[in-house]
Write a protein that holds these residues in place. Sequence first.
Motif, PDB file in Angstrom:
ATOM      1  N   GLY A   1       0.818  -1.224   0.000  1.00 59.58           N
ATOM      2  CA  GLY A   1       0.000   0.000   0.000  1.00 59.58           C
ATOM      3  C   GLY A   1       0.847   1.267   0.000  1.00 59.58           C
ATOM      4  O   GLY A   1       0.700   2.139  -0.874  1.00 59.58           O
ATOM      5  N   PRO A   2       1.764   1.411   0.974  1.00 63.22           N
ATOM      6  CA  PRO A   2       2.559   2.645   1.029  1.00 63.22           C
ATOM      7  C   PRO A   2       3.423   2.890  -0.213  1.00 63.22           C
ATOM      8  O   PRO A   2       3.523   4.041  -0.664  1.00 63.22           O
ATOM      9  CB  PRO A   2       3.435   2.434   2.281  1.00 63.22           C
ATOM     10  CG  PRO A   2       2.661   1.490   3.134  1.00 63.22           C
ATOM     11  CD  PRO A   2       1.914   0.589   2.189  1.00 63.22           C
TER      12      PRO A   2
ATOM     13  N   ALA B   1      13.496   3.317  -2.659  1.00 60.17           N
ATOM     14  CA  ALA B   1      13.586   3.841  -1.290  1.00 60.17           C
ATOM     15  C   ALA B   1      13.526   5.366  -1.318  1.00 60.17           C
ATOM     16  O   ALA B   1      12.904   5.983  -0.449  1.00 60.17           O
ATOM     17  CB  ALA B   1      14.886   3.363  -0.626  1.00 60.17           C
ATOM     18  N   SER B   2      14.147   5.995  -2.325  1.00 62.44           N
ATOM     19  CA  SER B   2      14.136   7.460  -2.348  1.00 62.44           C
ATOM     20  C   SER B   2      12.729   7.987  -2.639  1.00 62.44           C
ATOM     21  O   SER B   2      12.373   9.083  -2.183  1.00 62.44           O
ATOM     22  CB  SER B   2      15.168   8.011  -3.334  1.00 62.44           C
ATOM     23  OG  SER B   2      14.969   7.497  -4.616  1.00 62.44           O
ATOM     24  N   ILE B   3      11.923   7.214  -3.338  1.00 64.14           N
ATOM     25  CA  ILE B   3      10.523   7.615  -3.552  1.00 64.14           C
ATOM     26  C   ILE B   3       9.752   7.505  -2.235  1.00 64.14           C
ATOM     27  O   ILE B   3       8.957   8.390  -1.877  1.00 64.14           O
ATOM     28  CB  ILE B   3       9.882   6.757  -4.662  1.00 64.14           C
ATOM     29  CG1 ILE B   3      10.541   7.119  -5.992  1.00 64.14           C
ATOM     30  CG2 ILE B   3       8.368   6.945  -4.715  1.00 64.14           C
ATOM     31  CD1 ILE B   3      10.136   6.263  -7.160  1.00 64.14           C
ATOM     32  N   ALA B   4      10.024   6.415  -1.475  1.00 66.32           N
ATOM     33  CA  ALA B   4       9.389   6.270  -0.166  1.00 66.32           C
ATOM     34  C   ALA B   4       9.807   7.425   0.753  1.00 66.32           C
ATOM     35  O   ALA B   4       8.972   8.038   1.419  1.00 66.32           O
ATOM     36  CB  ALA B   4       9.762   4.923   0.457  1.00 66.32           C
ATOM     37  N   GLU B   5      11.126   7.745   0.773  1.00 65.62           N
ATOM     38  CA  GLU B   5      11.615   8.857   1.604  1.00 65.62           C
ATOM     39  C   GLU B   5      10.897  10.150   1.242  1.00 65.62           C
ATOM     40  O   GLU B   5      10.432  10.895   2.102  1.00 65.62           O
ATOM     41  CB  GLU B   5      13.129   9.063   1.387  1.00 65.62           C
ATOM     42  CG  GLU B   5      14.007   7.916   1.844  1.00 65.62           C
ATOM     43  CD  GLU B   5      15.316   7.879   1.054  1.00 65.62           C
ATOM     44  OE1 GLU B   5      15.846   8.952   0.698  1.00 65.62           O
ATOM     45  OE2 GLU B   5      15.791   6.766   0.767  1.00 65.62           O
TER      46      GLU B   5
ATOM     47  N   VAL C   1       7.620   8.072   3.921  1.00 62.19           N
ATOM     48  CA  VAL C   1       7.565   6.712   4.477  1.00 62.19           C
ATOM     49  C   VAL C   1       8.932   6.414   5.107  1.00 62.19           C
ATOM     50  O   VAL C   1       9.957   6.522   4.427  1.00 62.19           O
ATOM     51  CB  VAL C   1       7.281   5.669   3.366  1.00 62.19           C
ATOM     52  CG1 VAL C   1       7.294   4.255   3.929  1.00 62.19           C
ATOM     53  CG2 VAL C   1       5.962   5.972   2.662  1.00 62.19           C
ATOM     54  N   PRO C   2       8.986   6.076   6.399  1.00 61.54           N
ATOM     55  CA  PRO C   2      10.291   5.773   7.012  1.00 61.54           C
ATOM     56  C   PRO C   2      10.928   4.550   6.353  1.00 61.54           C
ATOM     57  O   PRO C   2      10.240   3.555   6.085  1.00 61.54           O
ATOM     58  CB  PRO C   2       9.937   5.471   8.478  1.00 61.54           C
ATOM     59  CG  PRO C   2       8.553   6.001   8.673  1.00 61.54           C
ATOM     60  CD  PRO C   2       7.869   5.931   7.341  1.00 61.54           C
ATOM     61  N   VAL C   3      12.221   4.661   6.071  1.00 62.18           N
ATOM     62  CA  VAL C   3      12.961   3.570   5.432  1.00 62.18           C
ATOM     63  C   VAL C   3      14.022   3.081   6.407  1.00 62.18           C
ATOM     64  O   VAL C   3      14.858   3.870   6.862  1.00 62.18           O
ATOM     65  CB  VAL C   3      13.646   4.064   4.137  1.00 62.18           C
ATOM     66  CG1 VAL C   3      14.467   2.937   3.503  1.00 62.18           C
ATOM     67  CG2 VAL C   3      12.605   4.602   3.140  1.00 62.18           C
ATOM     68  N   ARG C   4      13.973   1.780   6.726  1.00 58.03           N
ATOM     69  CA  ARG C   4      14.986   1.235   7.642  1.00 58.03           C
ATOM     70  C   ARG C   4      16.027   0.440   6.866  1.00 58.03           C
ATOM     71  O   ARG C   4      15.697  -0.283   5.927  1.00 58.03           O
ATOM     72  CB  ARG C   4      14.336   0.326   8.688  1.00 58.03           C
ATOM     73  CG  ARG C   4      15.253   0.076   9.882  1.00 58.03           C
ATOM     74  CD  ARG C   4      14.668  -0.942  10.861  1.00 58.03           C
ATOM     75  NE  ARG C   4      15.452  -2.161  10.850  1.00 58.03           N
ATOM     76  CZ  ARG C   4      14.957  -3.360  11.107  1.00 58.03           C
ATOM     77  NH1 ARG C   4      13.674  -3.514  11.375  1.00 58.03           N
ATOM     78  NH2 ARG C   4      15.744  -4.409  11.104  1.00 58.03           N
ATOM     79  N   ILE C   5      17.283   0.605   7.283  1.00 55.87           N
ATOM     80  CA  ILE C   5      18.386  -0.107   6.627  1.00 55.87           C
ATOM     81  C   ILE C   5      18.612  -1.457   7.293  1.00 55.87           C
ATOM     82  O   ILE C   5      18.582  -1.562   8.517  1.00 55.87           O
ATOM     83  CB  ILE C   5      19.671   0.757   6.687  1.00 55.87           C
ATOM     84  CG1 ILE C   5      19.545   1.945   5.723  1.00 55.87           C
ATOM     85  CG2 ILE C   5      20.910  -0.078   6.363  1.00 55.87           C
ATOM     86  CD1 ILE C   5      20.697   2.931   5.808  1.00 55.87           C
TER      87      ILE C   5
END
Length: 393
Positions: A173-174, A193-197, A201-205
């Motif tokens: 969904g996100p 990930a950069s689109i989520a950022e 949207v928090p991105v965890r490594i």
Amino acid sequence: MANARPTVFALLVAAGRGSRAGGPVPKQYQALAGRAILAHTLTAFLDEPAIDAVAVVIHPDDEARYRAAVPDHEKLRPPVLGGGERQESVRNGLAGLGAAPTDLVLIHDAVRPFASRSLLRSVIEALGDEDAILPALPVTDTLKRADTTGHVEATVPRAGLYGAQTPQGFRFGPIMAAHARAAGSPASFTDDASIAEWAGVPVRIVPGEAANVKLTTADDIRMAEARLSTTETRTGTGYDVHALGPGSSVMLGGVAIPFDRSLVGHSDADVALHALTDAVLGAIADGDIGSHFPPSDPQWRGVSSDRFLAHAVARLAARGGAVVHLDLTLIAEAPKVGPHREAMRNRIAAICGIDPGRVAVKATTNEKMGFIGRGEGIAALATATVRLPAGEP
Ligand code: MG
């Protein structure tokens, strides 16, 4: 639903033109150890049980290349046609999933053929408490900023800097919503990930893998070739036995031998090919003949056993492997094997696509002891020696 395993879909992005690697074909279709890079990349995703389905986003010009490069596989969905840019390609791929709901999606560069199954699992597991997971490694080189003449302007502190890898994992969904929003934005992004950022949207490594390199240049491909040309040898064993019953010939090693009885079994009861099939499957730790061809399934009734052995060899080949040697021992009071030895070696070699010099057929009696000694059945033992690219899981 809380404890149910999530549905996981993998999207491989293979729509790029790959001009930096040179060569007449896009780099994802260039050969690496005899198979397209894309085919290498797909293997871990298709083999990983935690992944339910896989689709590849391809360039519209590459449909024929795709069909030639990729094996048939029950988990592989039809390819999705990509757009002009990576971002648009991924959006098309995600939109293609809209009709088939999924909980999680892994998005992976098709030119990273060395992502391990354990990396895929660690990304999926980390999505248990997060919306977006990025495999990445801390940067270890000292970083410089240079001007256009190649002169250093500054040394950039590397503390806290990471090199981003794929597969990047997301709750469906996100990431779908983030891509939809980003489509209306002038910003352009080089990974998901950069689109989520960008969308908040928090991105965890999670830790990436040093071997999980992106093949970008012709040199990268040469280094990958050198790595895959390193092989390792594995062995597997197989055993089978079938009873003798009424009949006029026995199938042994793919050869029909006239005899006053026949072997009894669900298929053609060829104990030799069954033992060899298990030996090949054993060498790649890929179950056994019964798990691939359940005796309860009526479609295998009376079937010629060369199908089973060819299937096992195909499973090996799909992992970039090959049969080095097969050693078969038949244990029977009768019929005599010697007169048929060469025919069996030739037939087994043909099924496996190897030279008959790599197939040994031996026979012994059981000295009239036990069920074999009483002529109630025939047994076979087999050892398969195979070669696989080093580092295969
Ligand atoms: Mg059998």
